[in-house]
Design an enzyme around this catalytic site. Sequence first.
Site, PDB file in Angstrom:
ATOM      1  N   HIS A   5      -9.992   1.524   5.281  1.00 60.79           N
ATOM      2  CA  HIS A   5      -8.677   1.823   5.874  1.00 60.79           C
ATOM      3  C   HIS A   5      -8.866   2.929   6.913  1.00 60.79           C
ATOM      4  CE1 HIS A   5      -4.519   2.985   6.396  1.00 60.79           C
ATOM      5  NE2 HIS A   5      -4.162   1.878   5.773  1.00 60.79           N
ATOM      6  N   GLY A  41       2.211   2.866  10.588  1.00 61.17           N
ATOM      7  CA  GLY A  41       3.188   3.930  10.354  1.00 61.17           C
ATOM      8  C   GLY A  41       3.940   4.376  11.597  1.00 61.17           C
ATOM      9  N   SER A  76       3.181  -1.511  10.612  1.00 59.49           N
ATOM     10  CA  SER A  76       4.630  -1.509  10.836  1.00 59.49           C
ATOM     11  C   SER A  76       5.294  -2.859  10.580  1.00 59.49           C
ATOM     12  CB  SER A  76       4.945  -0.996  12.248  1.00 59.49           C
ATOM     13  OG  SER A  76       4.582   0.362  12.351  1.00 59.49           O
ATOM     14  N   GLU A  96      -7.234   5.404   7.772  1.00 60.82           N
ATOM     15  CA  GLU A  96      -6.974   6.786   7.341  1.00 60.82           C
ATOM     16  C   GLU A  96      -8.165   7.344   6.568  1.00 60.82           C
ATOM     17  OE1 GLU A  96      -3.206   6.034   5.460  1.00 60.82           O
ATOM     18  OE2 GLU A  96      -2.298   5.646   7.405  1.00 60.82           O
ATOM     19  N   LYS A 127       0.099   4.314  -0.279  1.00 57.39           N
ATOM     20  CA  LYS A 127      -0.509   5.553   0.232  1.00 57.39           C
ATOM     21  C   LYS A 127      -0.243   6.705  -0.743  1.00 57.39           C
ATOM     22  CE  LYS A 127       0.406   4.008   4.890  1.00 57.39           C
ATOM     23  NZ  LYS A 127      -0.018   4.282   6.226  1.00 57.39           N
ATOM     24  N   GLU A 172      -5.653  -4.122  11.144  1.00 63.80           N
ATOM     25  CA  GLU A 172      -4.600  -3.116  11.237  1.00 63.80           C
ATOM     26  C   GLU A 172      -4.834  -2.236  12.459  1.00 63.80           C
ATOM     27  OE1 GLU A 172      -2.672  -2.084   7.348  1.00 63.80           O
ATOM     28  OE2 GLU A 172      -4.588  -1.070   7.231  1.00 63.80           O
ATOM     29  N   ASN A 175       0.857  -1.188   0.000  1.00 64.81           N
ATOM     30  CA  ASN A 175       0.000   0.000   0.000  1.00 64.81           C
ATOM     31  C   ASN A 175       0.895   1.241   0.000  1.00 64.81           C
ATOM     32  OD1 ASN A 175      -1.947   1.950   0.362  1.00 64.81           O
ATOM     33  ND2 ASN A 175      -2.196   1.563   2.562  1.00 64.81           N
TER      34      ASN A 175
END
Length: 252
Positions: A94, A174, A215, A96, A7, A168, A5
């Site tokens: 997701h 991240g 991560s 985000e 991003k 996740e 991914n």
Amino acid sequence: MIIANWKMNGTRRSVATWIEAVTSNINVKNINPCIFCPPTCYLEYARRLIDENGSSIEIGSQIVNYSFEDESLTGGISTTMLKDLGIKYILVGHSEQRNFLNESKNVITKKIEEALDDELSVIYCIGEDIDTKNKNETHLFLSEQLDVLAQLQPTHEDKLRSITVAYEPIWAIGSGLNAEKDYIVKTHEFIKKYINDHLEWGRLDIYPAVLYGGSVNLGNCEEIISSTDVDGLLIGGASLNSETFSKIYNLS
Ligand code: PEP
């Protein structure tokens, strides 16, 4: 299934270099698809390069939009458009997108239904924030996110087989702090049991794969992927480097 991914990263040049390098460095196994999710503006370009290279990499979209009837959506991208581009996979939910774009459960449900009806495979992302984890409420939080799957009304029940879940934890995305192995194992076990028992997908003989994301790197990937009930990885930052990503894929 191992997903890269990207991003909001990359250029045409880095997309091309990555595809060429990963195509020659990975030993693709059919049971372990390698899925590349570049930014939307590079989807068509990536698709073309993959075809030209005869690569086994599959393409996934990081986003899809949904607009309720009679609403127009400037800048929107539909599942039908993605299908038209030859995209096979879509990330939905997701954290985000949920947080920054205020994606509601209702919208997530509609996105998944439309994707399934357009014969796309859905990677449904779920995960708790740090406060929820600290309050020991992870299972309750995840069960509410999983209940979205119970609302789905695809045109055919069999299409539910095209759903994969990606666990996740938000605090791990991240941050450089992956979840501990024990925590991952317990959470994946919970997710599979909840889908089987509460959503009653076991009755339909449907057992979605559950991926881990947060991560993942070269140092921790082997321990994570070898954990019970972990069926694949969703990788953000570490996927940008073709060499690192190829090594992770080959170790998985
Ligand atoms: C992600 O983008 O979903 C993700 C897991 O990112 P990272 O691997 O960088 O934590």
